[in-house]
Scaffold this motif. Structure first.
Motif, PDB file in Angstrom:
ATOM      1  N   GLY A 192      23.257  49.424  33.112  1.00 28.91           N
ATOM      2  CA  GLY A 192      23.212  49.572  31.666  1.00 28.91           C
ATOM      3  C   GLY A 192      24.567  49.918  31.066  1.00 28.91           C
ATOM      4  O   GLY A 192      24.827  49.654  29.901  1.00 28.91           O
ATOM      5  N   LYS A 193      25.450  50.529  31.860  1.00 34.40           N
ATOM      6  CA  LYS A 193      26.787  50.881  31.388  1.00 34.40           C
ATOM      7  C   LYS A 193      27.693  49.652  31.289  1.00 34.40           C
ATOM      8  O   LYS A 193      28.694  49.680  30.600  1.00 34.40           O
ATOM      9  CB  LYS A 193      27.471  51.884  32.338  1.00 34.40           C
ATOM     10  CG  LYS A 193      26.886  53.249  32.330  1.00 34.40           C
ATOM     11  CD  LYS A 193      27.694  54.271  33.098  1.00 34.40           C
ATOM     12  CE  LYS A 193      28.423  53.795  34.292  1.00 34.40           C
ATOM     13  NZ  LYS A 193      29.097  54.833  35.068  1.00 34.40           N
ATOM     14  N   ARG A 194      27.335  48.623  31.989  1.00 35.02           N
ATOM     15  CA  ARG A 194      28.192  47.446  32.075  1.00 35.02           C
ATOM     16  C   ARG A 194      28.152  46.638  30.784  1.00 35.02           C
ATOM     17  O   ARG A 194      27.099  46.374  30.225  1.00 35.02           O
ATOM     18  CB  ARG A 194      27.735  46.585  33.244  1.00 35.02           C
ATOM     19  CG  ARG A 194      28.724  45.514  33.581  1.00 35.02           C
ATOM     20  CD  ARG A 194      28.505  44.964  34.946  1.00 35.02           C
ATOM     21  NE  ARG A 194      29.397  43.843  35.168  1.00 35.02           N
ATOM     22  CZ  ARG A 194      29.258  42.976  36.115  1.00 35.02           C
ATOM     23  NH1 ARG A 194      28.276  43.100  36.968  1.00 35.02           N
ATOM     24  NH2 ARG A 194      30.097  41.986  36.248  1.00 35.02           N
ATOM     25  N   ASN A 195      29.334  46.244  30.327  1.00 37.06           N
ATOM     26  CA  ASN A 195      29.468  45.488  29.099  1.00 37.06           C
ATOM     27  C   ASN A 195      30.067  44.118  29.431  1.00 37.06           C
ATOM     28  O   ASN A 195      31.251  44.029  29.759  1.00 37.06           O
ATOM     29  CB  ASN A 195      30.368  46.263  28.130  1.00 37.06           C
ATOM     30  CG  ASN A 195      30.517  45.575  26.797  1.00 37.06           C
ATOM     31  OD1 ASN A 195      30.203  44.414  26.639  1.00 37.06           O
ATOM     32  ND2 ASN A 195      31.025  46.317  25.830  1.00 37.06           N
ATOM     33  N   PRO A 196      29.271  43.049  29.343  1.00 36.31           N
ATOM     34  CA  PRO A 196      29.775  41.716  29.709  1.00 36.31           C
ATOM     35  C   PRO A 196      30.984  41.281  28.875  1.00 36.31           C
ATOM     36  O   PRO A 196      31.849  40.558  29.364  1.00 36.31           O
ATOM     37  CB  PRO A 196      28.587  40.785  29.457  1.00 36.31           C
ATOM     38  CG  PRO A 196      27.398  41.661  29.367  1.00 36.31           C
ATOM     39  CD  PRO A 196      27.858  43.016  28.965  1.00 36.31           C
ATOM     40  N   GLU A 197      31.056  41.738  27.626  1.00 36.10           N
ATOM     41  CA  GLU A 197      32.197  41.376  26.783  1.00 36.10           C
ATOM     42  C   GLU A 197      33.483  42.008  27.307  1.00 36.10           C
ATOM     43  O   GLU A 197      34.538  41.381  27.292  1.00 36.10           O
ATOM     44  CB  GLU A 197      31.937  41.811  25.337  1.00 36.10           C
ATOM     45  CG  GLU A 197      30.806  41.040  24.685  1.00 36.10           C
ATOM     46  CD  GLU A 197      30.321  41.690  23.399  1.00 36.10           C
ATOM     47  OE1 GLU A 197      30.904  42.712  22.971  1.00 36.10           O
ATOM     48  OE2 GLU A 197      29.354  41.160  22.832  1.00 36.10           O
ATOM     49  N   MET A 198      33.386  43.260  27.774  1.00 37.44           N
ATOM     50  CA  MET A 198      34.565  43.917  28.348  1.00 37.44           C
ATOM     51  C   MET A 198      34.978  43.235  29.651  1.00 37.44           C
ATOM     52  O   MET A 198      36.167  43.063  29.916  1.00 37.44           O
ATOM     53  CB  MET A 198      34.297  45.401  28.591  1.00 37.44           C
ATOM     54  CG  MET A 198      34.345  46.247  27.333  1.00 37.44           C
ATOM     55  SD  MET A 198      34.047  47.985  27.634  1.00 37.44           S
ATOM     56  CE  MET A 198      35.514  48.465  28.530  1.00 37.44           C
ATOM     57  N   ASP A 199      33.981  42.856  30.464  1.00 34.48           N
ATOM     58  CA  ASP A 199      34.272  42.133  31.712  1.00 34.48           C
ATOM     59  C   ASP A 199      35.029  40.843  31.399  1.00 34.48           C
ATOM     60  O   ASP A 199      36.028  40.518  32.047  1.00 34.48           O
ATOM     61  CB  ASP A 199      32.988  41.793  32.465  1.00 34.48           C
ATOM     62  CG  ASP A 199      32.302  43.006  33.063  1.00 34.48           C
ATOM     63  OD1 ASP A 199      32.874  44.119  33.019  1.00 34.48           O
ATOM     64  OD2 ASP A 199      31.167  42.843  33.567  1.00 34.48           O
ATOM     65  N   LYS A 200      34.552  40.117  30.380  1.00 40.59           N
ATOM     66  CA  LYS A 200      35.170  38.844  30.006  1.00 40.59           C
ATOM     67  C   LYS A 200      36.592  39.068  29.493  1.00 40.59           C
ATOM     68  O   LYS A 200      37.519  38.335  29.847  1.00 40.59           O
ATOM     69  CB  LYS A 200      34.314  38.159  28.931  1.00 40.59           C
ATOM     70  CG  LYS A 200      34.772  36.767  28.548  1.00 40.59           C
ATOM     71  CD  LYS A 200      33.768  36.129  27.588  1.00 40.59           C
ATOM     72  CE  LYS A 200      34.071  34.697  27.298  1.00 40.59           C
ATOM     73  NZ  LYS A 200      35.261  34.480  26.517  1.00 40.59           N
TER      74      LYS A 200
END
Length: 184
Positions: free
Chosen positions: A13-21
């Motif tokens: 839940g902490k993971r942000n796909p936009e930040m990963d991208k």
């Protein structure tokens, strides 16, 4: 739901796909090459080779030897070498992920946060011209006040000190008053 599954769900839940991208695009821009198609972000980073190449671009020869084969211990050594080079580059120890966060995919959000911390650290290196990742860290803004200015500040009573210049809540009415019914 088991405790382990609950913990995994909380970390995911902490993971942000936009930040990963955004982190992936920054790494690609620094290295000058795209990630291999069809592979997930964490799978490309898992062996530590991309991360070592990244830190070597920012700080030449920060990681002397990058292992491209040899199994999990060699790849974990890549990650450890990257972490050591990060600290030498100026990333605070608190911002650096643990090896298992990446290699065992335990907390990819923490890995991404470390890459953002590296991006912020690049602002502190004048020889690095960009691209940058994340907001620019604040610089110290030291102020020197004269004795006269300091004494003038001691005579002022701020609103935080308990004085609100006679303002009260008397007469203030928000909605209907509370009715207390006894005996029913």
């Amino acid at each position: 739901m088991s405790l382990e599954r609950a913990v995994r769900a909380k970390i995911a839940g902490k993971r942000n796909p936009e930040m990963d991208k955004e982190a992936q695009e920054w790494i690609e821009a620094i290295l000058g090459e795209k990630f291999p198609g069809g592979q997930a972000y964490e799978d490309v980073l898992k062996d530590g080779q991309v991360l070592c190449n990244l830190i070597n671009k920012l700080s030449p020869n920060a990681v002397a030897k990058i292992n491209s084969s040899g199994g999990q211990f060699k790849f974990m050594e890549n990650i450890n070498n990257f972490q050591k080079a990060l600290k030498e580059y100026g990333v605070p120890d608190i911002d650096v992920f643990q090896t298992v966060d990446l290699y065992e995919k335990k907390d990819i959000a923490n890995v991404t946060n470390t890459i953002f911390a590296l991006g912020r650290a690049t602002y502190k290196h004048a020889d690095f011209k960009g691209p940058f990742l994340g907001p620019k860290p604040a610089d110290e803004c030291k102020r020197d006040f004269s004795e006269e200015q300091l004494k003038a500040g001691q005579t002022i009573v701020g609103l935080q000190a308990g004085s609100n210049k006679g303002a009260t809540q008397a007469g203030q009415n928000l909605g209907a008053g509370r009715k207390i019914l006894l005996g029913k």
